[in-house]
Motif scaffolding. Structure first.
Motif, PDB file in Angstrom:
ATOM      1  N   ASN A  97       0.841  -1.190   0.000  1.00 48.77           N
ATOM      2  CA  ASN A  97       0.000   0.000   0.000  1.00 48.77           C
ATOM      3  C   ASN A  97       0.882   1.248   0.000  1.00 48.77           C
ATOM      4  O   ASN A  97       1.888   1.300   0.725  1.00 48.77           O
ATOM      5  N   ALA A  99       0.657   5.725  -0.270  1.00 44.76           N
ATOM      6  CA  ALA A  99      -0.291   6.841  -0.135  1.00 44.76           C
ATOM      7  C   ALA A  99       0.371   8.167  -0.492  1.00 44.76           C
ATOM      8  O   ALA A  99       0.699   8.968   0.378  1.00 44.76           O
ATOM      9  N   PRO A 107      -4.266  12.287   0.783  1.00 43.64           N
ATOM     10  CA  PRO A 107      -3.583  11.058   0.350  1.00 43.64           C
ATOM     11  C   PRO A 107      -4.424  10.262  -0.637  1.00 43.64           C
ATOM     12  O   PRO A 107      -5.643  10.148  -0.490  1.00 43.64           O
ATOM     13  N   TYR A 109      -4.628   6.637  -1.848  1.00 45.63           N
ATOM     14  CA  TYR A 109      -4.110   5.313  -1.548  1.00 45.63           C
ATOM     15  C   TYR A 109      -4.054   4.465  -2.812  1.00 45.63           C
ATOM     16  O   TYR A 109      -5.026   4.358  -3.559  1.00 45.63           O
ATOM     17  N   GLN A 110      -2.916   3.894  -3.049  1.00 46.06           N
ATOM     18  CA  GLN A 110      -2.703   3.059  -4.210  1.00 46.06           C
ATOM     19  C   GLN A 110      -2.132   1.720  -3.765  1.00 46.06           C
ATOM     20  O   GLN A 110      -1.495   1.624  -2.728  1.00 46.06           O
ATOM     21  N   ARG A 111      -2.373   0.738  -4.571  1.00 45.98           N
ATOM     22  CA  ARG A 111      -1.844  -0.598  -4.293  1.00 45.98           C
ATOM     23  C   ARG A 111      -0.890  -0.954  -5.416  1.00 45.98           C
ATOM     24  O   ARG A 111      -1.288  -1.062  -6.571  1.00 45.98           O
TER      25      ARG A 111
END
Length: 206
Positions: A97, A99, A107, A109-111
């Motif tokens: 994860n 951010a 923020p 949030y990205q994976r």
């Protein structure tokens, strides 16, 4: 951990070391023993059914280990075995994860799927020294062994701190801190001294 024999739970197995029961009924393994040095082992028996009444507490399997003993000839063993992570493959790419902040400071949030976790640099070292032979030939023998197990490891890690240490839960742009290197060393000491004797053909022991 543990294993089952004939459908019984791991706690229903029995472990014997030179005839002495060393079963951990909590974990279904050897009691308070991490491992037995292979240089110490003469014979391993695994009984899955039809064992003697002396093993009546076991409804799974009986695992019996017999250690080495002296003989009428002087003999010894000196050497070492090792395993290193340098000969092992790298870790797989893992999901993480992340951010980052947008223009408004919020923020997002990205994976990510392309971050490879660092591999711990480990070494396993197994030195062995043993000696056995006669004290009184055909009647009394000795055997001694020292075989420690040494495990070392170190990992250098870059990590991210999404919050400011000074202001608490106020998001700041993800900043890499470190690298920090962590070290660990574990050593298990194994040693045994043994005397075997025989007085008559039907009277012997150790």
């Amino acid at each position: 951990g543990g294993f089952t024999v004939d459908g019984a739970s791991k706690a229903e197995n029995a472990f014997l070391l030179d005839g002495q029961e060393v079963t951990s009924y909590r974990y279904g393994t050897l009691n308070a023993v991490n491992n037995i040095p292979t240089a110490l082992v003469k014979e391993v028996q695994v009984k899955t059914s039809g064992f003697e009444a002396e093993h009546g507490g076991a409804s799974g399997g009986v695992i019996s280990v017999v250690t080495k003993s002296g003989t009428d000839s002087l003999h010894g063993e000196f050497g070492a075995q090792f395993a290193t992570s340098k000969l092992q493959p790298n870790n797989r790419f893992a999901t993480q994860n992340f951010a980052p902040l947008n223009a408004s400071g919020v923020p997002i949030y990205q994976r990510l799927y392309a971050i490879q976790t660092p591999k711990t640099d480990t070494t396993e070292f197994y030195p062995t020294a043993s000696l056995g032979g006669p004290i009184v030939k055909e009647h009394l023998w000795f055997y001694g062994i020292y075989s420690p197990q040494v495990f070392t490891g170190s990992r250098t890690t870059n990590f991210f701190l999404p919050f400011s240490p000074a202001t608490g839960p106020v998001l700041i742009p993800n900043t890499a801190y470190g690298p920090d290197t962590f070290h660990v060393k574990t050593k298990y000491e194994y040693a045994q001294g043994r005397l075997d004797y025989t007085v008559f053909n039907n009277l012997n022991g150790f």
